[in-house]
Design an enzyme around this catalytic site. Structure first.
Site, PDB file in Angstrom:
ATOM      1  N   GLY A 204       0.822  -1.198   0.000  1.00  0.00           N
ATOM      2  CA  GLY A 204       0.000   0.000   0.000  1.00  0.00           C
ATOM      3  C   GLY A 204       0.855   1.245   0.000  1.00  0.00           C
ATOM      4  O   GLY A 204       2.026   1.190   0.355  1.00  0.00           O
ATOM      5  N   GLY A 207       1.893   5.658   4.530  1.00  0.00           N
ATOM      6  CA  GLY A 207       0.979   6.318   5.450  1.00  0.00           C
ATOM      7  C   GLY A 207      -0.387   5.691   5.564  1.00  0.00           C
ATOM      8  O   GLY A 207      -1.269   6.246   6.195  1.00  0.00           O
ATOM      9  N   THR A 208      -0.572   4.518   4.978  1.00  0.00           N
ATOM     10  CA  THR A 208      -1.881   3.900   5.067  1.00  0.00           C
ATOM     11  C   THR A 208      -2.006   3.007   6.287  1.00  0.00           C
ATOM     12  O   THR A 208      -3.056   2.407   6.502  1.00  0.00           O
ATOM     13  CB  THR A 208      -2.178   3.078   3.809  1.00  0.00           C
ATOM     14  N   GLY A 209      -0.939   2.879   7.052  1.00  0.00           N
ATOM     15  CA  GLY A 209      -1.040   2.148   8.304  1.00  0.00           C
ATOM     16  C   GLY A 209      -0.491   0.735   8.272  1.00  0.00           C
ATOM     17  O   GLY A 209      -0.867  -0.080   9.106  1.00  0.00           O
ATOM     18  N   LYS A 210       0.400   0.444   7.344  1.00  0.00           N
ATOM     19  CA  LYS A 210       0.953  -0.910   7.275  1.00  0.00           C
ATOM     20  C   LYS A 210       1.758  -1.238   8.528  1.00  0.00           C
ATOM     21  O   LYS A 210       1.559  -2.280   9.157  1.00  0.00           O
ATOM     22  CB  LYS A 210       1.844  -1.058   6.027  1.00  0.00           C
ATOM     23  N   THR A 211       2.645  -0.329   8.888  1.00  0.00           N
ATOM     24  CA  THR A 211       3.448  -0.555  10.086  1.00  0.00           C
ATOM     25  C   THR A 211       2.551  -0.615  11.316  1.00  0.00           C
ATOM     26  O   THR A 211       2.735  -1.445  12.205  1.00  0.00           O
ATOM     27  CB  THR A 211       4.495   0.557  10.236  1.00  0.00           C
ATOM     28  N   HIS A 426     -13.546  10.259 -17.270  1.00  0.00           N
ATOM     29  CA  HIS A 426     -12.524   9.445 -17.921  1.00  0.00           C
ATOM     30  C   HIS A 426     -12.656   7.977 -17.500  1.00  0.00           C
ATOM     31  O   HIS A 426     -12.727   7.077 -18.334  1.00  0.00           O
ATOM     32  CB  HIS A 426     -11.145  10.002 -17.545  1.00  0.00           C
ATOM     33  N   GLU A 427     -12.747   7.749 -16.205  1.00  0.00           N
ATOM     34  CA  GLU A 427     -12.800   6.365 -15.714  1.00  0.00           C
ATOM     35  C   GLU A 427     -14.098   5.680 -16.129  1.00  0.00           C
ATOM     36  O   GLU A 427     -14.102   4.517 -16.520  1.00  0.00           O
ATOM     37  CB  GLU A 427     -12.644   6.319 -14.194  1.00  0.00           C
ATOM     38  N   HIS A 430     -13.785   4.485 -19.651  1.00  0.00           N
ATOM     39  CA  HIS A 430     -13.143   3.164 -19.735  1.00  0.00           C
ATOM     40  C   HIS A 430     -14.154   2.069 -19.395  1.00  0.00           C
ATOM     41  O   HIS A 430     -14.241   1.036 -20.054  1.00  0.00           O
ATOM     42  CB  HIS A 430     -12.001   3.052 -18.729  1.00  0.00           C
TER      43      HIS A 430
HETATM   44  P1  ADP Z   1       2.874   2.994   6.647  1.00  0.00           P
HETATM   45  O1  ADP Z   1       3.693   2.021   7.403  1.00  0.00           O
HETATM   46  O2  ADP Z   1       1.815   2.358   5.812  1.00  0.00           O
HETATM   47  O3  ADP Z   1       3.677   3.964   5.840  1.00  0.00           O
HETATM   48  P2  ADP Z   1       2.225   3.928   9.255  1.00  0.00           P
HETATM   49  O4  ADP Z   1       1.704   2.684   9.849  1.00  0.00           O
HETATM   50  O5  ADP Z   1       3.630   4.264   9.579  1.00  0.00           O
HETATM   51  O6  ADP Z   1       2.062   3.893   7.682  1.00  0.00           O
HETATM   52  O7  ADP Z   1       1.264   5.133   9.626  1.00  0.00           O
HETATM   53  C1  ADP Z   1       1.729   6.293  10.241  1.00  0.00           C
HETATM   54  C2  ADP Z   1       0.728   6.825  11.235  1.00  0.00           C
HETATM   55  O8  ADP Z   1      -0.451   7.269  10.578  1.00  0.00           O
HETATM   56  C3  ADP Z   1       0.250   5.789  12.215  1.00  0.00           C
HETATM   57  O9  ADP Z   1       1.097   5.700  13.300  1.00  0.00           O
HETATM   58  C4  ADP Z   1      -1.132   6.314  12.610  1.00  0.00           C
HETATM   59  O10 ADP Z   1      -1.036   7.312  13.582  1.00  0.00           O
HETATM   60  C5  ADP Z   1      -1.609   6.946  11.341  1.00  0.00           C
HETATM   61  N1  ADP Z   1      -2.409   5.999  10.574  1.00  0.00           N
HETATM   62  C6  ADP Z   1      -2.100   5.520   9.334  1.00  0.00           C
HETATM   63  N2  ADP Z   1      -3.060   4.686   8.904  1.00  0.00           N
HETATM   64  C7  ADP Z   1      -3.983   4.603   9.870  1.00  0.00           C
HETATM   65  C8  ADP Z   1      -5.219   3.895  10.008  1.00  0.00           C
HETATM   66  N3  ADP Z   1      -5.672   3.081   9.048  1.00  0.00           N
HETATM   67  N4  ADP Z   1      -5.918   4.040  11.159  1.00  0.00           N
HETATM   68  C9  ADP Z   1      -5.458   4.860  12.113  1.00  0.00           C
HETATM   69  N5  ADP Z   1      -4.319   5.560  12.058  1.00  0.00           N
HETATM   70  C10 ADP Z   1      -3.578   5.455  10.952  1.00  0.00           C
HETATM   71 ZN    ZN Z   2      -7.309   6.125 -18.612  1.00  0.00          ZN
HETATM   72 MG    MG Z   3       5.714   1.867   7.429  1.00  0.00          MG
END
Ligand code: ADP
Ligand code: ZN
Ligand code: MG
Length: 618
Positions: A204, A207-211, A426-427, A430
């Protein structure tokens, strides 16, 4: 996302360590070089005596270690400083007096360098010692492993993060909960002959929260959880990385059932040979070690490897093969409902005023990742604090939003209203063409949530079955589908088309060229394979038949005709579904994403035009 950095604690320690090391080196440097910097002349004691006797010396400072002095102004290098090592000499003082030299005693007067440096050096050495002893001792439930660099957390209680701290990414949560369930109760899954995944890859954007999800998983797991950043494997010294991998897996196997989490896998997993100028032995060795470790343990060992990356395209394909990271979980930017959940979650920590309307905010933050939303709430709280308000109000959130959007717009993550409308048409273009041409694949999802740097929106068509042969009609349908986006813009905005189709056009051209030059799908050029110069000529050095200038022109003409024909087809299909195009685009603008029954209900209404006459040729 990088906007809200959460530095690992040991990273700080490492920085501190380097800092201290730097100070030590600097101070040692000073001790050696400082005294000699302002061009002090070293002279033997005998010369020193001569100089005094010839009246050249102005003043001296005496200590047990050395004698430092200055020549008179009228000496040959005027005011030159000098020093010498004293010898036991009872006659020195009388000689100085006789020659009118000012003299003075001093305790340890070797100058700036050593005077200051020694205490610093000693303190720094003590500090370093403290740091290293601290690193290798258990600390807050995390044990550090000097060799693998992984942190082990032993389950709930020690790690406060739980799945309740993650919002808006329910599918990923679900998938990972399944993993925990498996590790707790493997028999339940294997009883029916099911196979448990060895590796799960969280994919992903940043900043989507993978970590965060992985950390939550550690908190919930109830089994040992080893976590390590991919970059920890990539060391300056060849061989360290692979040794660390080996070590990590050894420890994990000894503690099975357990989970290994490798964050930012792309640091090791970059495809080999990405950079032909520089062979990166270390990374390659580490990657190979990781691959062989993953092949080496069998599923009954109950070690599950989870990794995260935001650059799946740069990963070595070998990592994605069965038996390795064969299950991939998409952790995408949240849709409106998801954003609402994330906003509410982060707002729990701040006091909110009456005016705050998160529904509205969620609608206005398309393209924001979880970290951006967390950032938004945080910025608003700071703004409210600055104006001494008792609570965060909507105007704080709006102001913070404006600032964030300005930044995100620059990197193409957030669109303005007009852009959004364009992308939506556009989408949908398609989608409608894709669903109305013959032999097309069923449509799964349309989205205008921006992803990555390139795609502003996307239309996802999944093939039903693996296809090995495609007919001319199907390929022609693909051309028309690819052109559907541009055609929709053309139709809706009276020819005022955008740059959004650049990537589509590149694909169209390539496909059309293949059809003409290699697949024998053009009337005019017949069943001949023309390999055109300039294509892949670096890769294989084989001689190719030269295409005559006339043929080259014919090829270009045929490609152009094919593309034009496909465009006309796309246009015709859209004209026939004009109302539907409007309705779907409006719906997409409200929901940002169309899938499932919502999408079905639209697709049912699509009218399929009859084929153009020349398509009978096949
Ligand atoms: P990634 O590892 O995907 O780059 P992070 O897990 O480091 O993203 O996310 C950074 C911070 O953003 C988290 O510590 C949290 O505070 C916030 N955050 C990101 N995604 C979420 C989520 N789905 N729900 C709640 N907080 C989130
Ligand atoms: Zn297109
Ligand atoms: Mg990360």
């Amino acid at each position: 996302m990088d906007k809200v950095p959460t530095p690992a604690p040991e990273n700080d320690l490492v920085f501190l360590g380097w800092g201290i090391l730097g100070v030590i080196i600097l101070s040692i440097g000073f001790m050696f070089f400082a005294p000699s910097v302002p061009s002090i002349q070293n002279i033997p004691y005998s010369q020193f005596l001569q100089e005094i006797n010839s009246g050249k010396v102005e003043e001296v400072t005496l200590s047990n270690q050395q004698i430092v002095g200055t020549y008179r102004q009228n000496a040959v290098p005027p005011n030159q400083r000098f020093k010498t090592i004293p010898v036991p000499d009872p006659n020195l003082l009388p000689i100085l007096q006789r020659n009118g030299v000012t003299f003075d005693g001093s305790v340890e007067s070797t100058g700036f360098g050593s005077g200051i440096a020694w205490p610093i050096v000693i303190l720094s050495i003590l500090g370093l010692g403290w740091l290293f002893s601290r690193k290798s001792s258990p600390e807050k439930g995390f044990m550090s492993f000097s060799k693998s660099g992984a942190r082990l957390s032993m389950g709930p209680g020690e790690n406060k993060t739980t799945f309740a701290d993650v919002a808006g990414v329910d599918e990923a949560k679900q998938e990972l909960l399944e993993v925990v369930e498996f590790l707790r109760n493997p028999k339940k899954f294997t009883r029916l002959g099911g196979k448990v995944p060895k590796g799960i890859l969280l994919i992903g954007p940043p900043g989507t929260g993978k970590t965060l999800i992985a950390r939550a998983l550690a908190g919930e797991a109830g089994v040992p959880f080893f976590s390590i950043g991919g970059s920890a494997f990539v060391e300056m010294f060849v061989g360290v990385g692979s040794a660390r991998v080996r070590d990590l897996f050894e420890q994990a196997k000894a503690q099975a059932p357990c989970i290994i989490f490798i964050d930012e896998l792309d640091a090791i997993g970059k495809s080999r040979g990405n950079n032909p100028m520089m062979s990166n032995d270390e990374r390659e060795q580490t990657l190979n070690q990781l691959l062989s470790e993953m092949d080496g343990f069998n599923p009954s060992e109950n070690v599950i490897v989870i990794a995260a990356t935001n650059r799946p395209d740069s990963l070595d394909q070998a990592l994605l093969r069965p038996g390795r990271f064969d299950r991939q979980v998409l952790v995408d930017r949240p849709d409106r409902q998801g954003r609402l959940a994330v906003l509410r979650l982060h707002a729990q920590k701040v006091s909110l005023g009456e005016t705050v309307d998160f529904e509205l905010l969620a609608a206005e933050t398309m393209g924001f990742a979880g970290a951006d939303l967390a950032n938004l709430v945080n910025e608003a709280a700071l703004l409210a604090a600055r104006r001494d308000a008792p609570a965060v109000e909507m105007k704080d959130l709006n102001e913070a939003l404006e600032r964030l959007i300005a930044g995100l717009q620059k990197i193409g993550r957030v669109l303005n209203q007009q852009e959004r409308v364009t992308v939506a048409y556009h989408e949908v273009g398609h989608a409608i063409v894709g669903s109305s041409v013959l032999g097309s694949n069923p449509l799964r999802k349309i989205s205008i949530i921006p992803r990555g740097h390139q795609a502003l929106g996307y239309t996802l068509q999944l093939p039903q079955e693996d296809r090995h042969l495609l007919t001319r009609t199907e390929l022609f349908g693909q051309l028309a589908t690819l052109l559907g986006g541009r055609a929709a813009e053309d139709l809706m905005f009276n020819g005022e088309v955008s740059t959004g189709a650049a990537n589509d056009l590149a694909k169209v051209t390539e496909l059309a060229e293949q059809m003409v030059t290699q697949l024998g799908m053009s009337h005019d050029l017949g069943n001949v394979c023309y390999l055109r110069e300039g294509r892949n000529f670096l890769e294989d050095g084989t001689e190719r038949r030269k295409t005559s200038e006339a043929t080259a022109q014919m090829i270009d003409r045929a490609i152009r005709d094919l593309v034009d024909e496909a465009y006309d087809q796309a246009m015709a299909n859209l004209r026939q579904n004009h109302t539907l195009l409007e309705e779907m685009a409006q719906s997409l603008l409200t929901h940002e994403c169309l899938e499932g029954p919502n999408l079905e209900q639209f697709l049912k209404q699509i009218k399929r035009p009859s084929l153009p006459a020349n398509l009978a040729y096949s």
